[in-house]
Design a protein around this motif. Structure first.
Motif, short mmCIF file in Angstrom:
data_model
loop_
_atom_site.label_atom_id
_atom_site.label_comp_id
_atom_site.label_asym_id
_atom_site.label_seq_id
_atom_site.Cartn_x
_atom_site.Cartn_y
_atom_site.Cartn_z
N THR A 163 2.32 0.11 5.04
CA THR A 163 1.03 0.78 5.24
C THR A 163 0.03 -0.16 5.91
O THR A 163 0.28 -1.36 6.08
CB THR A 163 0.42 1.25 3.90
N VAL A 164 -1.13 0.40 6.25
CA VAL A 164 -2.20 -0.38 6.85
C VAL A 164 -2.68 -1.50 5.91
O VAL A 164 -3.18 -2.53 6.36
CB VAL A 164 -3.38 0.55 7.23
N PHE A 165 -2.48 -1.31 4.60
CA PHE A 165 -2.97 -2.29 3.63
C PHE A 165 -2.14 -3.57 3.61
O PHE A 165 -2.57 -4.58 3.07
CB PHE A 165 -3.03 -1.67 2.23
N ASP A 166 -0.93 -3.52 4.18
CA ASP A 166 -0.15 -4.76 4.29
C ASP A 166 0.16 -5.09 5.76
O ASP A 166 1.11 -5.79 6.06
CB ASP A 166 1.14 -4.69 3.46
N THR A 224 -12.24 6.26 -0.62
CA THR A 224 -11.20 5.64 -1.43
C THR A 224 -10.46 4.57 -0.64
O THR A 224 -10.18 3.48 -1.15
CB THR A 224 -10.21 6.70 -1.95
N LEU A 225 -10.15 4.87 0.62
CA LEU A 225 -9.46 3.90 1.46
C LEU A 225 -10.33 2.66 1.69
O LEU A 225 -9.84 1.53 1.63
CB LEU A 225 -9.06 4.54 2.79
N PHE A 239 -11.39 -3.93 -2.55
CA PHE A 239 -10.82 -4.46 -3.79
C PHE A 239 -9.48 -5.16 -3.59
O PHE A 239 -8.91 -5.68 -4.54
CB PHE A 239 -10.67 -3.34 -4.82
N GLY A 240 -8.98 -5.17 -2.35
CA GLY A 240 -7.70 -5.83 -2.08
C GLY A 240 -6.53 -5.11 -2.71
O GLY A 240 -5.57 -5.75 -3.17
N LEU A 241 -6.57 -3.78 -2.71
CA LEU A 241 -5.50 -2.99 -3.33
C LEU A 241 -4.32 -2.81 -2.38
O LEU A 241 -4.41 -3.06 -1.18
CB LEU A 241 -6.03 -1.61 -3.73
N HIS A 242 -3.22 -2.35 -2.95
CA HIS A 242 -2.05 -1.90 -2.19
C HIS A 242 -1.81 -0.44 -2.60
O HIS A 242 -0.85 -0.13 -3.29
CB HIS A 242 -0.83 -2.76 -2.50
N PRO A 243 -2.71 0.44 -2.19
CA PRO A 243 -2.68 1.81 -2.71
C PRO A 243 -1.75 2.76 -1.95
O PRO A 243 -1.58 2.65 -0.73
CB PRO A 243 -4.13 2.27 -2.55
N TYR A 244 -1.19 3.65 -2.71
CA TYR A 244 -0.47 4.81 -2.17
C TYR A 244 -1.10 6.02 -2.83
O TYR A 244 -1.49 5.97 -4.00
CB TYR A 244 1.02 4.73 -2.50
N TRP A 245 -1.22 7.11 -2.08
CA TRP A 245 -1.87 8.31 -2.61
C TRP A 245 -1.03 9.53 -2.27
O TRP A 245 -0.28 9.55 -1.30
CB TRP A 245 -3.29 8.45 -2.05
N MET A 246 -1.15 10.53 -3.11
CA MET A 246 -0.39 11.77 -2.93
C MET A 246 -1.26 12.83 -2.27
O MET A 246 -2.42 13.00 -2.64
CB MET A 246 0.10 12.28 -4.28
N VAL A 252 1.65 -2.40 -6.33
CA VAL A 252 1.51 -0.99 -5.96
C VAL A 252 0.54 -0.32 -6.91
O VAL A 252 0.70 -0.41 -8.13
CB VAL A 252 2.86 -0.22 -6.04
N GLN A 253 -0.48 0.31 -6.34
CA GLN A 253 -1.38 1.13 -7.14
C GLN A 253 -1.21 2.57 -6.66
O GLN A 253 -1.58 2.89 -5.53
CB GLN A 253 -2.84 0.68 -6.99
N LEU A 254 -0.62 3.40 -7.49
CA LEU A 254 -0.37 4.80 -7.12
C LEU A 254 -1.58 5.63 -7.51
O LEU A 254 -1.87 5.81 -8.69
CB LEU A 254 0.89 5.33 -7.81
#
Length: 197
Positions: free
Chosen positions: A4-7, A57-58, A64-71, A116-118
Motif C-alpha cells: 500500500t501507499v503506507f509502505d 482517516t487516511l 500516526f505512522g499506521l499501516h492501515p487496511y480498511w474494508m 497491520v491495523q485493520l
C-alpha cells in the motif's frame, strides 16, 4: 496483506508531511499515539457518517505512522478505481458473500509479516443504523489482538487514538464499555450516529 501507499518509500513521507500540514491549516488536532502492543490490531473507525471520513482517516494514518487496511463495499473497487483503492489500503467486501469475513480477516491479521491495523467501522455503513455490527469484535477476539479505539470528532475537529480494548468474550458487557467511550464524539452528519443505540 498487499502493498500500500503506507509502505511506499518517499511517497509515504511526502504524504505524511502533507497530511500534517493540511490538518493543521484546517484546524484539526491529532491526539494520542499507537502503542507497541497495537502493531497488530483491529481499529474501530467511528463515528462513520460521511464519505469525508475516508480521506481524513487516511491522513490520520499517515500522521500516526499506521499501516492501515480498511474494508469497503466491492462496488468502489471496480475499474478504473480498484487499483487505487487497494493501494490506499482498501480490501473489497462483497456484502452478499461476507459470511466468512471474520475468519478470513482474523487469519490475515495473524499471518501478517509486519504491523497491520485493520480498520473496521462498527456501523458497517455511513447511513444511520440502529445497532452496531459486531464483526470488528469477533475479528479481534478470534485473532487475539486488541481493539484500538480511534475516533473522529467533527464538532471539535479532533482525530485520535484512544485506549486499547481487549475483548473478554462477553460481548454484551464489552459493547457497553466500547459504546460508552464513543458517546462523546460527533460525526460529520451527527444525527446518523448514536453510540447509545
Amino acid at each position: 496483506m498487499h502493498h500500500t501507499v503506507f509502505d511506499t518509500p518517499v511517497v509515504n513521507t511526502l504524504l505524511r508531511w502533507g497530511s500534517i500540514a493540511f490538518l493543521k491549516i484546517t484546524g484539526w488536532k491529532t491526539e494520542g499515539a499507537l502503542r507497541p502492543e497495537a502493531s497488530r490490531c483491529v481499529l474501530i473507525a467511528a463515528p462513520h457518517t460521511s464519505n469525508w471520513d475516508l480521506p481524513y482517516t487516511l491522513m490520520a494514518g499517515f500522521v500516526f505512522g499506521l499501516h492501515p487496511y480498511w474494508m469497503g463495499k466491492a462496488q468502489i473497487f471496480k475499474p478504473p478505481f480498484g487499483p487505487v483503492m487497494r493501494w490506499l489500503g482498501g480490501i473489497a467486501v462483497n456484502r452478499e458473500r461476507s459470511n466468512n469475513l471474520v475468519a478470513a480477516s482474523a487469519e490475515a491479521l495473524q499471518q501478517a509479516d509486519g504491523p497491520v491495523q485493520l480498520i473496521v467501522p462498527p456501523e458497517g455503513t455511513r447511513s444511520k443504523v440502529r445497532t452496531w455490527k459486531t464483526g470488528f469484535y469477533y475479528i479481534a477476539l478470534t485473532a487475539q489482538v486488541p481493539i484500538q479505539m480511534a475516533y473522529m470528532d467533527y464538532a471539535q475537529k479532533r482525530v485520535g487514538l484512544g485506549p486499547l480494548f481487549y475483548p473478554s468474550g462477553d460481548i454484551e458487557r464489552d459493547m457497553v464499555q466500547i459504546k460508552a467511550f464513543y458517546a462523546q464524539f460527533k460525526g460529520k452528519n451527527a444525527t446518523q450516529f448514536d453510540a447509545a443505540e
